[in-house]
Scaffold this motif. Structure first.
Motif, PDB file in Angstrom:
ATOM      1  N   LEU A  33       0.801  -1.231   0.000  1.00 18.42           N
ATOM      2  CA  LEU A  33       0.000   0.000   0.000  1.00 18.42           C
ATOM      3  C   LEU A  33       0.841   1.293   0.000  1.00 18.42           C
ATOM      4  O   LEU A  33       0.539   2.215  -0.765  1.00 18.42           O
ATOM      5  N   PRO A  34       1.893   1.414   0.821  1.00 14.84           N
ATOM      6  CA  PRO A  34       2.654   2.675   0.818  1.00 14.84           C
ATOM      7  C   PRO A  34       3.285   2.996  -0.533  1.00 14.84           C
ATOM      8  O   PRO A  34       3.160   4.119  -1.037  1.00 14.84           O
ATOM      9  N   THR A  64       0.610   3.740  -3.190  1.00 14.40           N
ATOM     10  CA  THR A  64       0.073   5.087  -2.962  1.00 14.40           C
ATOM     11  C   THR A  64       1.013   6.141  -3.517  1.00 14.40           C
ATOM     12  O   THR A  64       0.588   7.075  -4.225  1.00 14.40           O
ATOM     13  N   LEU A  71       0.034   8.457  -6.812  1.00 14.08           N
ATOM     14  CA  LEU A  71      -0.108   9.905  -6.626  1.00 14.08           C
ATOM     15  C   LEU A  71       0.857  10.685  -7.511  1.00 14.08           C
ATOM     16  O   LEU A  71       0.483  11.695  -8.120  1.00 14.08           O
ATOM     17  N   ALA A 122       2.774  14.027  -2.232  1.00 18.18           N
ATOM     18  CA  ALA A 122       2.581  12.587  -2.447  1.00 18.18           C
ATOM     19  C   ALA A 122       3.445  11.785  -1.478  1.00 18.18           C
ATOM     20  O   ALA A 122       2.994  10.777  -0.908  1.00 18.18           O
ATOM     21  N   ALA A 170       2.044   9.265   1.376  1.00 10.31           N
ATOM     22  CA  ALA A 170       2.489   7.871   1.395  1.00 10.31           C
ATOM     23  C   ALA A 170       3.145   7.515   2.727  1.00 10.31           C
ATOM     24  O   ALA A 170       3.010   6.386   3.222  1.00 10.31           O
ATOM     25  N   VAL A 195       0.392   6.828   5.148  1.00  6.35           N
ATOM     26  CA  VAL A 195      -0.147   5.497   4.858  1.00  6.35           C
ATOM     27  C   VAL A 195       0.783   4.421   5.420  1.00  6.35           C
ATOM     28  O   VAL A 195       0.336   3.438   6.030  1.00  6.35           O
TER      29      VAL A 195
END
Length: 550
Positions: A21-22, A25, A29, A40, A44, A47
């Motif tokens: 996910l990081p 993301t 972005l 961004a 991140a 996240v």
């Protein structure tokens, strides 16, 4: 004490998705071009903290401490290098030395394709070997934009060209880092990498020109491309296998530059390519600076223009030696073990054979940093060019203002890398690759690519995944030397898509706010070349086993 958790959902697929996910993301972005790179990176990072705390069960105080440690590490040493490289560049522009250097290089050939070979590939490889950490992209991107290349061409092509030398960058630092975590002799690792990357030292010059000028544009200058590639690849192999892994890039780049310049004295293409933009769609073409007529420069002017870079090379070569580092570090070192984090995290099986404590020490070796050497070189060069102390301070303040957002992005990126390493998120991604079985040589190589894309450093990727590569290879009956080296060789192709390198490129070419455009342009080249490295490693593992160093 807290022990890392690699499968929080007791489901490898779900855990891997959560771990991704990081980075997903961040890339989404940036690629959207609707969110600025520094924002961004911060999003991140948030996240990453949420994933580490709420999914991977990392204590919140540890997560925040890891974030701060990573952010500071992002500025020292990486942001520190970028800041001082741009400072020196601005000084040379202010005094006209940079324009003289551009005229000199442009005088070798007016063909844009050949300028790319000389500057982005050969000249960039020298700076990669001398200092690494974003220096070659900063220098070559600035030179190309000054010669009139479009911002996307100058930044994107500098990133693609800065691949084959990366594994031996900064006087072999990635090899030293890989050796430190695997326990394998650095000379063996350097030799193995030297049996992988020379193939790509032949391919990348063709690839860069093709990405710029298309198939026909590449075909028309193939003799010069071949000279460039061969004169780099052969010394790269010979030096890495028969001398040492520390001076590979410096030796190969000097030979390549000499051979290409010598060849261009007796050969030039029939048609000179003068377009500064990428062939096909180039959204930055309208932003390309108007080409300036080349001025005749005297030999004395050439040497004066080269003087700042000669000073840089001499100082950075000294700064890269262990002898100088040891002397400087004896008087200018502050080691700060982060309380509540240092040795409070256990890395556990299957990433390591036995539980291993994770260190978290901020080593502030402020004087031996490459960026400190660059600052000293910039000050000396500025004085030699006639700057007063007050003027130097004024230019430095302007440089800080120009680089502010870039430094935020770099610090946030390193914070993500440090947090994912200490939380075990990166190890979860690594284990997903390790489950590939017979295809592990291919996917293990891509693991190195992912490590550099995440951390922005081949050295960091080697430290992060090197031991995992060794353990997994041993379990699968594959040479640990091969797979450890593959981590470094595959990693070089991730260098062009990591956020730090992209920010350095956009800063050097004054194309701020367009990091997403650069990422979209280089991503295809990055993943395709990484897959080609993976295929080569597969062949070495199962077919051409005689190429493996023992």
């Amino acid at each position: 004490m807290w022990s890392q958790v690699y499968n929080p959902f007791n489901n490898s697929v779900l855990s891997t998705v959560a771990a991704a996910l990081p980075v997903v993301t961040l890339l989404v972005l940036i690629a959207s071009n609707k969110v600025k790179a520094h924002i961004a990176a911060v999003v991140a990072l948030i996240v990453a903290n949420c994933v580490a705390i709420f999914i991977f069960t990392m204590p919140a105080d540890m997560s925040l401490r890891a974030t701060v440690l990573g952010a500071v590490t992002g500025f020292f040493p990486i942001g520190w290098i970028v800041l001082n490289v741009i400072f020196l560049y601005r000084l040379t522009v202010e005094k006209g030395a940079f324009e003289t250097l551009q005229n000199t290089i442009g005088g070798v050939t007016q063909d844009r394709r050949l300028q790319l070979l000389l500057i982005a590939f050969s000249f960039g490889a020298f700076f990669e070997g001398a200092s690494g950490f974003g220096t070659p992209v900063a220098v070559t991107g600035a030179i190309l934009i000054g010669l009139g290349f479009s911002p996307l061409a100058a930044s994107g092509l500098s990133l693609i060209a800065n691949t084959a030398p990366v594994a031996y960058g900064a006087l072999g630092t990635p090899i030293a880092g890989l050796s430190s975590v695997t326990g394998i002799d650095p000379f063996l690792l350097g030799a193995m990498v030297g049996r992988q990357l020379p193939f790509f030292s032949l391919i990348v010059p063709f690839w860069v020109v093709w990405a710029f000028a298309g198939w026909k544009g590449m075909k028309d200058v193939w003799p010069a491309i071949l000279v460039t590639g061969v004169s780099f690849a052969v010394p790269q192999f010979l030096i890495s296998n028969y001398i040492n892994p520390w001076i590979v890039d410096i030796g190969a780049s000097l030979i390549s530059m000499a051979c290409l310049i010598g060849f261009l004295r007796v050969w030039q293409p029939k048609v000179i390519w003068t377009s500064p933009a990428l062939r096909g769609k180039d959204e930055s073409a309208a932003s390309a600076p108007p080409p300036k007529p080349l001025k005749k420069v005297s030999t004395a002017q050439v040497w004066l223009a080269l003087l700042p870079w000669i000073v840089v090379c001499v100082i950075l070569l000294l700064w890269g030696t262990n002898a100088v580092k040891n002397v400087l570090n004896a008087y200018a070192t502050w080691n700060y073990p982060v309380p509540g984090l240092h040795n409070m995290i256990n890395k556990v099986a299957p990433v390591v054979a036995t539980p291993t404590k994770e260190g978290a020490v901020f080593s502030f070796t402020w004087l031996s940093y490459t960026g400190s050497g660059m600052l000293i070189a910039a000050i000396i060069s500025g004085v030699l060019m006639g700057f007063s102390p007050a003027k130097l301070l004024g230019e430095y303040a302007k440089t800080i203002k120009v680089c502010a957002y870039s430094l935020i992005t770099i610090s946030a990126m390193l914070a993500i890398g440090t947090l994912t390493r200490l939380s075990g998120i990166d190890a979860t991604l690594g284990l997903a690759f390790a489950g590939a079985g017979v295809f592990y040589p291919f996917f293990g190589t891509l693991l190195g690519w992912l490590g550099v894309a995440l951390t922005g450093s081949d050295t960091a990727s080697n430290i992060l995944f090197g031991n995992l590569q060794k353990i997994t290879a041993t379990q699968l009956g594959i040479s640990p030397i091969l797979m450890s080296a593959a981590n470094s060789s595959g990693g070089v192709m991730g260098k062009m898509i990591d956020a730090q390198s992209i920010v350095v490129a956009s800063t050097a070419t004054n194309w701020f706010g367009h990091e997403g455009s650069i990422l979209r342009f280089v991503f295809f080249h990055s993943i395709t070349l990484a897959c080609l490295v993976g295929i080569l490693v597969m062949l070495q593992a199962y077919v051409f086993t005689g190429m493996i160093v023992h």
